[in-house]
Design a protein around this motif. Structure first.
Motif, PDB file in Angstrom:
ATOM      1  N   TYR A 364       0.654   8.438  29.109  1.00 49.99           N
ATOM      2  CA  TYR A 364      -0.779   8.445  29.410  1.00 49.99           C
ATOM      3  C   TYR A 364      -1.023   8.441  30.916  1.00 49.99           C
ATOM      4  O   TYR A 364      -1.811   9.233  31.441  1.00 49.99           O
ATOM      5  N   CYS A 379      -6.496   9.540  27.915  1.00 48.22           N
ATOM      6  CA  CYS A 379      -5.361   8.983  28.664  1.00 48.22           C
ATOM      7  C   CYS A 379      -5.751   7.692  29.378  1.00 48.22           C
ATOM      8  O   CYS A 379      -5.036   6.685  29.307  1.00 48.22           O
ATOM      9  N   CYS A 383      -4.559   4.176  27.764  1.00 44.85           N
ATOM     10  CA  CYS A 383      -3.534   3.571  28.617  1.00 44.85           C
ATOM     11  C   CYS A 383      -3.960   2.158  29.014  1.00 44.85           C
ATOM     12  O   CYS A 383      -3.165   1.209  28.957  1.00 44.85           O
TER      13      CYS A 383
END
Length: 416
Positions: A364, A379, A383
């Motif tokens: 990510y 992402c 993340c």
């Protein structure tokens, strides 16, 4: 001073240039009521306008339209006049009416001027973001040509462009519009019906292009606005990680469409794709990019010999990716992490296995630097959520704070 006007008797008679009226011009020039230079096989007007020159015949009887030259120089978005826009719309709608899978559930798609504007954005703004720098020109040219021939791809192209509009216009993006959902639903339904029968070469290419666009749509669809609303922090549901499962279908589409075949118009695009490319130099004999403490934590000794380790393939793929710069030219390489993901590793992710989550956080974080519109928000949010989850539930893992430092730094809170 008044202007002097010569008497009529002193004026010289104006001679009219002799000319012969020709009826040998092409049908398109006659339809547009302009002078044809009668050059063959394509007159100058048709070449510049991007339509098929039709000597010896009129335009399609009763239609009053021009037939777009799909293999010619024409590009949607370069329209010389409102009348040209009308002609191009007529040509596109005529092509779409020839789709064999139209019925009461899938009626004829009739494009409007607004749709033509969306297609302009699709060709010149959206498609370049879904290909690498090396294949942008090819995908930009062929995706729109295929969409003009196959209504299911036309619907998907309109839908993904409207999704792109949302991601550019507001942050966080607003919910999908009725038009976006309509086009994606209709395109998917017609796409699935097309897959049920034998496919022509053009249909196979259109199927692959549609699959690529639908994959981007799945990646872009995330409802979370803050990390606490994102996986893996939210309550588990059956829809968790379905966006990763899309790549199982993508592998099957590769088998059906085989865009690497010799007669595929997308062959060059496919040759640098994630199924054939994997990642440069894959598999690597050693792991050189992942931190040593991560390698040891996963039970990998840095070599590619421990085939029973469920982290081996994703760690090796990720190690290749970390060696690259995150940019438009490496987007497909990053997606290879998902395409090559073994089922046992995905099961570990679904179980929120901490070691699998650590690898996912690294992916990510690094991919987020490309800022690809269809994956960037996912992402960043997921993340951050993974890092928070690991800190809360697995703080006892030796060196976890140092291991997560990379991901936390690249996906810091407040970037969404």
């Amino acid at each position: 001073m008044p202007r002097f006007i010569a008497p009529d008797a002193d004026r010289k008679p104006r001679k009219r240039r002799a000319h012969t009226k020709s009826r040998k011009g092409c049908g398109n020039c006659k339809l547009r009521q302009i002078k044809c230079d009668e050059r063959k096989p394509t007159c100058k007007n048709c070449h510049r306008f991007g339509v098929l020159c039709n000597y010896g015949q009129q335009a399609i009887p009763g239609e009053g339209i021009l037939q777009v030259a799909m293999n010619g120089p024409y590009q949607i978005g370069i329209l010389p006049s409102p009348s040209a826009k009308t002609a191009v719309l007529g040509a596109l709608n005529a092509a779409l009416r020839r789709e064999p899978f139209l019925d009461s559930q899938n009626p004829v798609l009739q494009l409007t001027n607004r749709d033509l504007d969306i297609l302009t954005r699709f060709q010149f703004r959206t498609t370049p973001t879904l290909a690498t720098t090396g294949s942008q020109d090819l995908y930009q040219r062929e995706a729109i040509r295929l969409a003009c021939l196959h209504p299911f791809l036309m619907h998907v192209a309109l839908g993904i462009t409207l999704a792109h509009d949302r991601h550019l216009e507001s942050s966080p993006p607003v919910p999908p519009s009725t038009a976006e959902l309509h086009h994606l639903y209709r395109g998917t339904a017609m796409f699935n019906k097309t897959l049920q029968g034998p496919l022509t070469s053009s249909e196979r290419d259109a199927v692959w292009a549609s699959g690529s666009l639908l994959t981007a749509s799945a990646l872009a669809q995330i409802d979370a606005k803050v990390p606490e609303q994102a996986w893996p922090l939210v309550k588990p549901t059956e829809n968790d990680l379905t966006w990763i499962m899309v790549f199982d279908a993508k592998r099957e589409l590769w088998r059906i469409a085989n865009p690497s075949r010799e007669d595929s118009c997308l062959r060059a695009f496919a040759e640098e794709g994630y199924f054939s490319l994997h990642a440069p130099g894959y598999p690597k004999p050693t792991l050189t990019e992942l931190p040593e403490d991560v390698i040891q934590l996963l039970g990998l000794d840095g070599s590619d010999t421990n085939s029973d380790n469920p982290y081996r393939v994703p760690a090796t793929t990720l190690d290749n990716i970390l060696a690259m710069e995150s940019s438009q030219s490496t987007v497909l390489c990053y997606l290879s992490f998902l395409c090559l993901m073994p089922h046992d590793f995905r099961s570990l992710l679904q179980q929120k296995d901490p070691y699998a989550l650590i690898l996912m956080a690294y992916w990510y974080a690094h991919f987020s630097q490309s800022r690809a519109w269809h994956i960037w928000r996912r992402c960043i949010l997921e993340c951050q959520a993974v890092c928070i989850y690991l800190g809360r539930h697995h703080g006892d893992i030796l060196g976890i704070e140092k291991i997560l430092e990379f991901s936390r730094r690249l996906c810091e809170v407040g970037t969404v």
